[in-house]
Design an enzyme around this catalytic site. Structure first.
Site, PDB file in Angstrom:
ATOM      1  N   GLU A  90       0.442   7.975  -3.921  1.00  0.00           N
ATOM      2  CA  GLU A  90       1.093   7.684  -2.648  1.00  0.00           C
ATOM      3  C   GLU A  90       2.276   8.627  -2.391  1.00  0.00           C
ATOM      4  OE1 GLU A  90      -0.171   5.752  -0.355  1.00  0.00           O
ATOM      5  OE2 GLU A  90      -1.812   5.354  -1.735  1.00  0.00           O
ATOM      6  N   HIS A  95       1.929  11.151   0.655  1.00  0.00           N
ATOM      7  CA  HIS A  95       2.741  10.771   1.816  1.00  0.00           C
ATOM      8  C   HIS A  95       4.231  11.105   1.673  1.00  0.00           C
ATOM      9  CE1 HIS A  95      -0.785   8.811   3.351  1.00  0.00           C
ATOM     10  NE2 HIS A  95      -0.836   7.959   2.349  1.00  0.00           N
ATOM     11  N   HIS A 116       0.862  -1.184   0.000  1.00  0.00           N
ATOM     12  CA  HIS A 116       0.000   0.000   0.000  1.00  0.00           C
ATOM     13  C   HIS A 116       0.899   1.234   0.000  1.00  0.00           C
ATOM     14  CE1 HIS A 116      -3.597   2.338   1.988  1.00  0.00           C
ATOM     15  NE2 HIS A 116      -3.072   2.970   0.960  1.00  0.00           N
TER      16      HIS A 116
END
EC number: 4.6.1.19
Length: 399
Positions: A135, A139, A72
């Site tokens: 992502e 992040h 993930h």
């Protein structure tokens, strides 16, 4: 014998590690700790000092190898709770991911990393590059020790390449599937396992309590590993810590379906809480975003309405009498004393109704906006049950 490419990659990694080892002192402080020099933002992750590494078990539709969880992401949580996201738009890459292959393969010469990303970091809808870009933008831009200003001889996109490399390197150290199988927890269409069995198997290898997420069929859906970190994330001095999130899995009856198996013959239905022997579809998904009709934005993990950033993934589980219970990464979702939708570790499991893709409570499917905290693009607005005196909307499910 090591190939020339392998030797070159090893030398690059060694030079990079040496560069950061000399930049950050040996006694660099541990994240979420006030001991030592915490003023150097290139050697101390703050305020997002809890590092998470998260993996999926996507079994239907299947994603990734049959004998492996998939990636993930890596992200950081605040030490006091919550998490940052989309921290610096100037660092973001194209949201379609169109530049990633060029960065990883052409600029940094790492075809092996790119191939492994395509194998183990897969999007359930088949759009890997867009998933990777999301992502990093969400992040990777929030890891302050990965900021370009922290590099002594920064090359364009080096922080992007390093983010993807760090993610895959940590994934290799966390073989969740193998750890479970070695403890006798194997994919099966009939067997079930207890939460204690699963947690014990992973804790014995990882060294700390791991977060397990289940879908509405009580099947393993996701695993999260938590760390503090010493120094720069590029030094990879990860220190395992116990999960700070509360599982939504039951204490027993947890399923681990083989990939590619719909589980229709053995898994609990999402709408009735009973067992079916057919392959008919159900009306409530295992996971979903929650949107507001007529409005941009969506609900985030605490149950608040947010107009920018990324929607939270909500999990839907069978409740009592055909109802549905909802959880997020914050914990159970429920209705507080002010009739507001809220999700937290202290919220009791609550029965909602889901009908026609809309969420209701005690037969009321109309919702209104409530109090606002923050301002501008970071404003969060509470969502409350309509009492008939406000402009209402529906809470709807979307993928």
């Amino acid at each position: 014998m090591l190939s020339i490419l392998s030797i070159a990659a090893l030398l690059i990694a060694t030079v990079q590690a040496a560069d950061f080892s000399s930049s950050c002192p040996i006694d660099s402080p541990i994240s979420c700790s006030s001991n030592g020099d915490t003023s150097n933002s290139c050697c101390y992750e703050n305020p997002g000092g809890i590092i998470l590494f998260t993996q999926f078990w996507d079994y239907n539709p299947a994603s990734g190898p049959a004998d492996s969880f998939t990636i993930h992401s890596i992200w950081n949580d605040y030490c006091s709770g919550g998490y940052p996201q989309f921290c610096d738009t100037s660092l973001e890459i194209d949201s379609t991911g169109s530049t990633i292959e060029s960065i990883v393969v052409d600029q940094f010469g790492d075809q092996t990393l790119y191939d492994n990303m395509n194998k183990y970091w897969t999007d359930i809808n088949g759009n890997n590059k867009k998933f990777w870009a999301h992502e990093f933008n969400k992040h990777g831009t929030c890891l302050n020790t990965l900021n370009p200003s922290c590099y002594s001889n920064y090359k364009q996109n080096e922080n992007v390449y390093d983010y993807y490399s760090l993610v895959y390197q940590l994934f290799q150290k966390l073989p969740t599937y193998q750890w479970l199988v070695s403890a006798g927890i194997k994919p099966s269409t009939t067997a079930t396992y207890t939460l204690s069995q699963i947690q014990s198997a992973l804790k014995s290898k990882f060294g700390a309590e791991v977060y397990i997420a289940c879908d509405s069929n009580n099947a393993i859906n996701e695993v999260w590993y938590f760390y503090n970190i010493k120094g720069s994330i590029l030094q990879q001095n990860y220190l395992p810590i116990d999960t700070v999130s509360k599982t939504n899995c039951p204490s027993s009856g947890i399923k681990f379906p083989p990939k590619g198996n719909s589980g229709a013959n053995t898994l609990t239905t999402k709408t009735t809480g009973t067992t079916t022997s057919g392959s008919g579809s159900t009306s409530v998904p295992a996971t979903s975003y929650i949107n507001l009709t007529g409005k941009s934005g969506c609900l985030i993990s605490n149950g608040k309405y947010y107009t920018s950033g990324t929607c939270a993934t909500y999990h839907f589980n069978a409740g009592s009498s055909g109802n549905t219970q909802i959880t997020s990464s914050k914990g159970n979702c429920g209705i507080d004393s002010s009739n507001q939708f809220t999700c937290s570790s202290s919220t009791s499991a609550t029965d909602f109704q889901v009908s026609g893709g809309s969420i209701g409570y005690n037969g009321n499917f109309d919702w209104c906006l409530g109090a606002v905290t923050g301002s501008g693009s970071t404003a969060q607005t509470s969502v409350k049950l309509s009492d008939g005196s406000c402009s209402s909307f529906k809470l709807t499910l979307s993928s």
